[in-house]
Design an enzyme around this catalytic site. Structure first.
Site, short mmCIF file in Angstrom:
data_model
loop_
_atom_site.label_atom_id
_atom_site.label_comp_id
_atom_site.label_asym_id
_atom_site.label_seq_id
_atom_site.Cartn_x
_atom_site.Cartn_y
_atom_site.Cartn_z
N TYR A 140 34.10 -69.55 -21.80
CA TYR A 140 34.47 -69.07 -23.13
C TYR A 140 34.44 -70.18 -24.18
O TYR A 140 34.44 -69.89 -25.38
CB TYR A 140 35.88 -68.47 -23.11
CG TYR A 140 36.06 -67.27 -22.23
CD1 TYR A 140 34.98 -66.61 -21.63
CD2 TYR A 140 37.34 -66.77 -21.98
CE1 TYR A 140 35.17 -65.51 -20.81
CE2 TYR A 140 37.53 -65.65 -21.16
CZ TYR A 140 36.45 -65.04 -20.58
OH TYR A 140 36.64 -63.95 -19.77
N LEU A 167 39.38 -51.33 -22.56
CA LEU A 167 39.11 -50.34 -23.60
C LEU A 167 37.64 -49.98 -23.66
O LEU A 167 37.16 -49.44 -24.65
CB LEU A 167 39.60 -50.85 -24.95
CG LEU A 167 41.08 -51.29 -24.97
CD1 LEU A 167 41.45 -51.85 -26.31
CD2 LEU A 167 41.98 -50.13 -24.58
N LYS A 220 41.42 -57.72 -25.35
CA LYS A 220 41.20 -58.68 -26.43
C LYS A 220 41.33 -57.98 -27.77
O LYS A 220 40.80 -56.89 -27.96
CB LYS A 220 39.80 -59.30 -26.32
CG LYS A 220 39.52 -60.37 -27.38
CD LYS A 220 38.04 -60.64 -27.52
CE LYS A 220 37.35 -59.52 -28.27
NZ LYS A 220 35.93 -59.79 -28.56
N ASN A 272 49.52 -53.12 -28.29
CA ASN A 272 49.08 -53.27 -26.90
C ASN A 272 50.22 -53.62 -25.96
O ASN A 272 50.16 -53.34 -24.77
CB ASN A 272 47.99 -54.34 -26.80
CG ASN A 272 46.67 -53.90 -27.42
OD1 ASN A 272 46.52 -52.76 -27.83
ND2 ASN A 272 45.72 -54.82 -27.49
#
Length: 272
Positions: free
Chosen positions: A47, A186, A227, A237
């Site tokens: 990342y 998601l 995220k 969330n």
């Protein structure tokens, strides 16, 4: 915050995923998540944001031991010596003496996991990691990894959502007391306006996203690392444990579709 308990270890059930978050955006997002009570942050060497994650943790008022930090070794660093050296570099970037969980990010077909696990075991024995695991391992790979590993496999992090529910892997993780960590829960944004989730959410005054996350965390041994960069979505969330889905609702939400799952993944990758 609710926890997942596997192998006697408690892990916050909702964490922050940081894939595609870099620079100040990553720093600000992690900082906001910690402010909202998140105590689980997921990052990776690939990342290229470990430094920003670490800076946010250092600058927060939260004690290091209260935050579960996961990072991942790139497949190119899968050999024992590379696992050890690259993880030490990750720790330097994160500004911490240890990580709670170290995963092999993807299988490396050219390196036996036995060799990778030896590096992880060395790191654990030296106190540089608390636990080890894998990512993107299907059931048969996870089974072989467990057979070859010299260190317990605490978790397998995989793409997991109602269109890609990983029934066989999830069942195996339950039987072996292994955590399944859901990334992209998601469906790469494909569930944000899902009509089934919206309908169910109206009954509980919840958003489709909150219903999707509650569906995932309702399974045994499953944690999620969605995220988002939105402060409001970060708050939402985490607010998913004040309602329970019925068995009928969970069945309606679960709609396996390899075609749809792949299409959403490719759409996200290509920025469509």
């Amino acid at each position: 915050m609710e926890h997942v308990t596997v192998q006697g270890v408690e892990v916050p059930a909702v964490g922050l995923g940081t894939w595609q978050l870099t620079g100040e955006e990553c720093y600000e997002t992690v900082s906001a998540a910690l402010e909202f009570g998140y105590r689980h942050v997921d990052t990776a060497q690939m990342y290229e944001n470990e430094e920003q994650v670490g800076r946010a943790l250092t600058d927060s008022d939260v004690d290091r031991e209260d935050v579960w930090i996961t990072t991942k070794v790139t497949p190119g660093n899968a050999r024992r010596d590379d696992v050890v050296e690259s993880t030490k570099e990750s720790l330097d970037r994160l500004g911490t003496d240890y990580v709670d969980l170290l995963l092999l990010h993807w299988p490396n077909p050219l390196v036996s996991f036995r060799d990778t696990a030896r590096g992880m075991a060395e790191l654990r024995d030296d106190g540089l990691i608390a636990h080890a695991g894998v990512s993107n391992f299907r059931r048969w790979r996870l089974r072989r990894a467990r057979e070859k590993s010299t260190v317990p496999i605490l978790a397998d992090q995989v793409r997991f959502h109602p269109f890609y529910p990983h029934g066989a892997l999830r069942e195996y993780c339950g039987k072996t007391d292994t955590m399944l960590t859901a990334y992209s829960p998601l469906a790469h944004g494909g569930l944000i306006d899902d009509p089934v989730l919206a309908e169910i959410g109206e009954r509980y005054d919840k958003t489709p996203v909150q219903v999707a996350l509650r569906w995932a965390t309702g399974f045994e041994n499953v944690a999620v690392v969605p995220k988002t960069t939105s402060r409001e979505h970060l708050r939402q969330n985490a607010e998913i444990f004040d309602f329970e889905l019925s068995d009928d609702e969970r069945d309606r939400i679960t709609r396996p579709s390899y075609l749809k799952s792949t299409g959403l993944f490719l759409r996200n990758e290509m920025g469509i």
